[in-house]
Design an enzyme around this catalytic site. Structure first.
Site, short mmCIF file in Angstrom:
data_model
loop_
_atom_site.label_atom_id
_atom_site.label_comp_id
_atom_site.label_asym_id
_atom_site.label_seq_id
_atom_site.Cartn_x
_atom_site.Cartn_y
_atom_site.Cartn_z
N LYS A 58 29.20 -2.80 -47.37
CA LYS A 58 30.25 -1.57 -47.41
C LYS A 58 31.66 -1.99 -47.26
CE LYS A 58 31.49 0.36 -43.47
NZ LYS A 58 32.66 0.64 -43.20
N ASN A 59 31.65 -3.14 -46.57
CA ASN A 59 33.10 -3.70 -46.18
C ASN A 59 33.85 -4.71 -47.23
OD1 ASN A 59 33.35 -1.96 -44.03
ND2 ASN A 59 32.76 -3.47 -42.59
N ARG A 105 39.19 4.40 -42.56
CA ARG A 105 40.12 3.30 -42.53
C ARG A 105 40.48 2.62 -43.50
NH1 ARG A 105 43.11 1.81 -38.22
NH2 ARG A 105 43.75 -0.37 -38.18
N CYS A 117 36.42 4.94 -37.76
CA CYS A 117 35.68 5.19 -36.24
C CYS A 117 36.57 4.97 -35.13
CB CYS A 117 34.76 3.93 -36.36
SG CYS A 117 33.24 4.38 -37.41
N ARG A 137 43.60 0.41 -32.81
CA ARG A 137 43.65 0.27 -34.15
C ARG A 137 45.00 0.64 -34.90
NH1 ARG A 137 38.04 1.72 -36.98
NH2 ARG A 137 38.27 -0.30 -38.07
N PRO A 138 46.22 -0.35 -34.35
CA PRO A 138 47.35 0.02 -35.12
C PRO A 138 47.44 -0.83 -36.34
CG PRO A 138 47.55 -1.82 -33.42
CD PRO A 138 46.21 -0.99 -33.43
N VAL A 139 48.52 -0.39 -37.31
CA VAL A 139 48.69 -0.98 -38.33
C VAL A 139 50.14 -1.88 -38.54
CG1 VAL A 139 47.38 0.66 -39.87
CG2 VAL A 139 49.87 1.12 -39.36
N ASP A 140 50.69 -2.30 -37.54
CA ASP A 140 51.67 -2.94 -37.41
C ASP A 140 51.79 -4.43 -38.02
OD1 ASP A 140 49.78 -3.78 -35.16
OD2 ASP A 140 51.32 -5.20 -34.35
N LEU A 141 50.45 -4.96 -38.18
CA LEU A 141 50.47 -6.40 -39.03
C LEU A 141 50.61 -6.21 -40.40
CD1 LEU A 141 47.63 -7.75 -36.91
CD2 LEU A 141 49.99 -8.17 -36.48
N ASP A 201 30.84 -5.95 -35.24
CA ASP A 201 29.95 -4.95 -35.85
C ASP A 201 28.38 -4.87 -35.77
OD1 ASP A 201 32.23 -3.70 -36.97
OD2 ASP A 201 31.98 -4.59 -39.11
N ILE A 207 37.23 -7.77 -29.92
CA ILE A 207 37.90 -7.42 -30.75
C ILE A 207 38.32 -5.90 -30.74
CG2 ILE A 207 37.77 -7.21 -33.41
CD1 ILE A 207 37.27 -10.12 -32.88
N ARG A 227 27.47 6.82 -43.61
CA ARG A 227 28.75 6.30 -44.07
C ARG A 227 28.48 4.56 -44.06
NH1 ARG A 227 33.38 6.24 -40.08
NH2 ARG A 227 33.89 4.77 -41.66
N1 EPU Z 1 44.95 -4.88 -35.30
C1 EPU Z 1 46.26 -4.61 -34.82
N2 EPU Z 1 47.18 -4.64 -35.44
C2 EPU Z 1 46.85 -4.58 -37.00
C3 EPU Z 1 45.68 -4.62 -37.47
C4 EPU Z 1 44.97 -4.83 -36.49
O1 EPU Z 1 46.68 -4.83 -33.40
O2 EPU Z 1 48.13 -3.97 -37.73
C5 EPU Z 1 43.84 -5.16 -34.31
C6 EPU Z 1 42.92 -4.06 -34.15
O3 EPU Z 1 43.23 -2.92 -33.47
C7 EPU Z 1 41.72 -4.67 -33.50
C8 EPU Z 1 41.75 -6.26 -34.27
O4 EPU Z 1 43.31 -6.31 -34.64
O5 EPU Z 1 41.69 -4.67 -32.29
C9 EPU Z 1 40.87 -6.62 -35.29
O6 EPU Z 1 41.11 -5.35 -36.41
P1 EPU Z 1 40.82 -5.53 -37.87
O7 EPU Z 1 42.16 -5.24 -38.56
O8 EPU Z 1 40.30 -7.04 -38.33
O9 EPU Z 1 39.89 -4.62 -38.32
P2 EPU Z 1 39.70 -3.26 -39.58
O10 EPU Z 1 40.33 -4.14 -40.80
O11 EPU Z 1 40.37 -2.17 -39.16
C10 EPU Z 1 37.45 -4.26 -40.40
C11 EPU Z 1 36.18 -3.46 -40.70
C12 EPU Z 1 35.29 -3.19 -39.42
C13 EPU Z 1 35.53 -4.56 -38.29
C14 EPU Z 1 36.54 -4.98 -38.32
C15 EPU Z 1 36.46 -6.44 -37.71
C16 EPU Z 1 36.35 -2.44 -42.65
C17 EPU Z 1 36.16 -1.24 -43.42
N3 EPU Z 1 36.43 -2.55 -41.28
O12 EPU Z 1 38.10 -3.23 -39.65
O13 EPU Z 1 34.27 -2.62 -39.52
O14 EPU Z 1 34.89 -4.00 -37.19
O15 EPU Z 1 37.25 -5.51 -39.60
O16 EPU Z 1 35.75 -7.28 -38.17
O17 EPU Z 1 36.18 -3.69 -43.38
C18 EPU Z 1 32.33 -0.98 -39.43
O18 EPU Z 1 32.01 -1.42 -40.81
O19 EPU Z 1 31.88 -0.28 -38.80
C19 EPU Z 1 33.79 -1.52 -39.07
C20 EPU Z 1 34.37 -0.75 -37.87
#
Ligand code: EPU
Length: 423
Positions: free
Chosen positions: A22-23, A96, A120, A125-129, A310, A332, A402
């Protein structure tokens, strides 16, 4: 709403074909926005998240043609032109990964309006990065009424972007944006999950210039345009890890077919440490346990190649009946323990201490009505139910749909008594 019913305390025996990830499938589908030619994806899992994203891509201008094969779906995605650069709240709030269209839209159209994401409920889960990275590439960003408004009137420019923490989604987004930017972009401290590698390989097949694939430094030399390609989605290491844990939980012997052990080696090592048998060969992993009780084993979630967050919920389910006490640390996401109270309904003994859960193994679990709270937590409930005495009812199974392709079918084929009651 549908419910899933499981009559537990049965061993699993058989072969489970592992679907496409999926991811990986989600960012790969989004990559179709980067070219006006057709991107053909094979081994796409049959999931509601894939359908939700296809809906969004349709709104943006992508024609999505779906075909079915014995090994998952085939998607032919063609975006002759982007007809809208608006990704609406109604869709982006559901999953997301839809937020990641921000990168390709900005790269191809120099403007995008994308709702802040949902997904989820496992942390803030911010998007600042994502936003800081795009700003470094020359984008102007405003937040207005829950939407990110991004503009790059002169196009995106290559930049050196060092992320303070490893983010899968930010890496996907910036990697896609950089393929069409002017000059070289360097992503330092990039995520190197197998799904990132899979996207990078597909982008290269589409004509992108990327070095350092599989490492934490990605160098991308922007090109004028990308072209069509055909790409096979990498196997789902989380699905594979989930069934590996299910096999270890129930006992018996299960062969996971079509997945490379290296993609979930950390999970397999922990299973071995707990006492399960693991044999890996080319494209197959065999998991077995005959009689012996598993031993409590500690786990700390980490970015790849560490133990994946995960699989944390599923592993916790496994430890509920192991001998001794295991400490499970989630590094994480700050709120990824929602399964704890549901596992307690089976008789599990778990206490929470900040980012740690202490699991005291009990002799057996007993069936209970439970509720799925998020995707991977739902899988943990399935694993507990497969081992529990009696019949479990799992509510809110849309979470499972999902992310797990034909789960009931795959588990039934291995002897599980699992069925779905339609609403
Ligand atoms: N984070 C920030 N700022 C940002 C982005 C992330 O602080 O701008 C933090 C997040 O809050 C978290 C950490 O960085 O604490 C890691 O988050 P990441 O961005 O790596 O996660 P994601 O991209 O939102 C993906 C997977 C998740 C998986 C995580 C970690 C997909 C669609 N989602 O999420 O998968 O847990 O990477 O490996 O690829 C799932 O499939 O059930 C799932 C939640």
């Amino acid at each position: 709403m549908d419910t899933i019913h499981i009559r537990g305390n049965r061993r699993l025996n058989g072969v489970i074909p592992i679907s496409g990830a999926k991811n990986a499938a989600l960012p790969l589908m989004i990559a179709a926005l980067l070219t006006d030619e057709t991107l053909k994806l094979t081994n796409v899992p049959r999931l509601t998240d894939v359908r939700t994203l296809a809906k969004l891509l349709g709104v943006l201008g992508t024609d999505v043609q779906r075909g079915e094969t014995a090994h998952g779906d085939t998607l032919a995605l063609t975006t002759p032109e982007i007809v809208s650069t608006l990704a609406p709240y109604e869709i982006v709030s559901q999953i997301r990964a839809t937020f990641w269209v921000l990168g390709p839209l900005l790269a191809r159209c120099r403007t995008a309006k994308v709702s802040l994401p949902g997904g989820c409920a496992i942390g803030a889960r911010p998007v600042d990065l994502y936003l800081k990275g795009l700003q470094k590439m020359g984008a102007e960003i405003d937040l207005v009424e829950g939407y990110v408004l991004a503009k790059a009137p002169n196009g995106l420019k290559g930049a050196v972007i060092r992320s303070p923490i490893v983010s899968v989604g930010a890496t996907h987004t910036l990697l896609m944006a950089a393929t069409l930017a002017d000059g070289e972009t360097v992503l330092e401290n990039a995520a190197r999950e197998p799904e990132i590698t899979d996207l990078a390989r597909c982008l290269v097949a589409m004509g992108a210039k990327i070095e350092g694939i599989g490492t934490s430094t990605l160098r991308i030399e922007g090109v004028e345009r990308l072209h069509g390609a055909t790409h096979n989605v990498v196997a789902d290491r989380i699905e594979a890890g989930t069934y590996a844990i299910a096999a270890a939980m129930t006992g018996g012997e299960v062969t996971l077919d079509g997945v490379d052990a290296e993609t979930f080696d950390a999970a397999l090592s922990v299973l071995r440490a707990a006492g399960a048998g693991v044999d890996a060969s080319q494209g197959q992993v065999r998991i077995f346990r005959n009689g012996e009780r598993l031993q409590a084993t500690d786990v700390v979630t980490q970015v790849f190649p560490g133990f994946p967050t995960d699989l944390q919920a599923q592993f916790m389910a496994l430890m509920t009946t192991a001998e001794g006490e295991s400490e499970i640390t989630e590094t994480i996401f700050e709120n990824r323990f929602m399964h704890v109270q549901e596992l307690a309904r089976f008789g599990a003994n778990i206490s929470l201490h900040g980012d740690k859960a202490l699991v005291h193994g009990v002799d057996k679990l007993t069936a209970a009505p439970v509720m799925a709270s998020d995707l991977r937590a739902s899988a943990a409930l399935v694993i507990a139910a497969l081992a529990a005495e009696g019949e479990t009812t799992i509510n809110r199974v849309y979470h499972l749909d999902r992310g797990f392709d034909r789960m009931e079918e795959k588990l039934s084929a291995c002897g599980a008594e699992i069925w779905r009651a339609k609403a």
